[in-house]
Design an enzyme around this catalytic site. Structure first.
Site, PDB file in Angstrom:
ATOM      1  N   TYR A  91      37.520  47.966  34.868  1.00 58.92           N
ATOM      2  CA  TYR A  91      36.617  48.373  33.792  1.00 58.92           C
ATOM      3  C   TYR A  91      37.055  49.712  33.203  1.00 58.92           C
ATOM      4  O   TYR A  91      37.118  49.877  31.978  1.00 58.92           O
ATOM      5  CB  TYR A  91      35.185  48.466  34.318  1.00 58.92           C
TER       6      TYR A  91
ATOM      7  N   SER B  44      33.218  54.711  27.208  1.00 59.91           N
ATOM      8  CA  SER B  44      32.486  55.049  28.427  1.00 59.91           C
ATOM      9  C   SER B  44      33.053  56.320  29.029  1.00 59.91           C
ATOM     10  O   SER B  44      34.241  56.624  28.850  1.00 59.91           O
ATOM     11  CB  SER B  44      32.620  53.904  29.448  1.00 59.91           C
TER      12      SER B  44
END
Length: 264
Positions: free
Chosen positions: A157, A144
């Site tokens: 995250y 990501s």
């Protein structure tokens, strides 16, 4: 049909929806043999049947909860036993719960670490000897842009994706002379059901709606890159540019982008 992909067995985790299901479709469309893993057997069965009907390709699937390490290890063993060898691994499974660290529930933190990091390490560690023995293979880790640029409410995250990037970069250097490709896919927000769990309020998804990536396009790019030497796939390009600038001037970026960073 892509001759590089044709006939290749491609293991895809998190394959019951979103990017995962499109990875399966594009792999089959290019002549590959998808091997799908997820918790939702109903969804996997539907995707498998659609692929068989549309492309005449057998699509295998396995039920597994990747947060359960012992269960996932056994499923990987079964996959290897059933198929002999795997040609490519796409570590796509991932989840998030956006929250301030002070407000986060430990079970959410533990699950993010288990699914995003530990299961990815487990799959790669267990399949890597097969790739090394074959002298070929491709490992694709869906990371990501958050792994390059953390924001409020995504500290955990982002940390998991930092871990994925560090692991991917180190692994790439270890195996690059042994016929094995390793690629990280660094994405901005993608239009999937990911945000139903990550941010049930819907505020972040609404704020990001105009710039969300199409999962079909992402999957196409990933499958089209298989068995080529590609260090990273970064989407969207403008967000990747922002990540690079952040690495050079983090304090300035955090100040200038404060409003955008706090949209969760």
């Amino acid at each position: 049909m892509n001759e590089r992909v044709k006939g290749k067995k491609i293991l895809i985790t998190g394959a019951s929806s979103g990017i995962g299901q499109y990875l399966a479709i594009h792999a089959a469309q290019q002549g590959g043999v998808p091997i799908l893993v997820a918790r939702s057997t109903d969804r996997l069965a539907i995707i498998s049947e659609k692929i068989k009907h549309s492309f005449g390709v057998t699509c295998y699937w396995y039920e597994a909860d990747l947060s359960n390490d012992a269960e996932w290890k056994d499923v990987i063993d079964r996959i290897c036993y059933d198929h002999g060898s795997i040609d490519a691994l796409v570590n796509n499974a991932g989840m998030a719960v956006f929250d301030l660290v002070a407000d986060a529930k430990w079970q959410d933190i533990d699950r993010m670490l288990s699914v995003n990091v530990k299961s990815l390490f487990r799959t790669t560690h267990q399949l890597l000897p097969h790739f090394l023995q074959q002298g070929r293979g491709h490992i694709v880790n869906i990371a990501s842009q958050a792994g390059k640029m953390a924001t409020p409410k995504s500290a955990i995250y982002s940390a998991t994706k930092h871990a994925v990037l560090g692991f991917t970069n180190g692994l790439r250097m270890e195996v690059e002379k042994k016929g094995i490709y390793v690629t990280s896919v660094n994405l901005g927000p993608v239009r999937t059901n990911f945000f139903q769990q990550a941010d049930p309020s819907g505020n972040y998804e609404k704020a990001m709606d105009r710039i969300m990536l199409d999962p079909n396009h992402v999957a196409y790019k990933v499958i089209n890159s298989l068995f080529t030497r590609q260090r990273e796939i970064n989407l969207p390009a403008w967000m990747d540019s922002g990540s690079k600038f952040y690495s050079l001037a983090p304090e300035l970026m955090e100040k200038v982008m404060q409003r955008q960073f706090n949209r969760k």
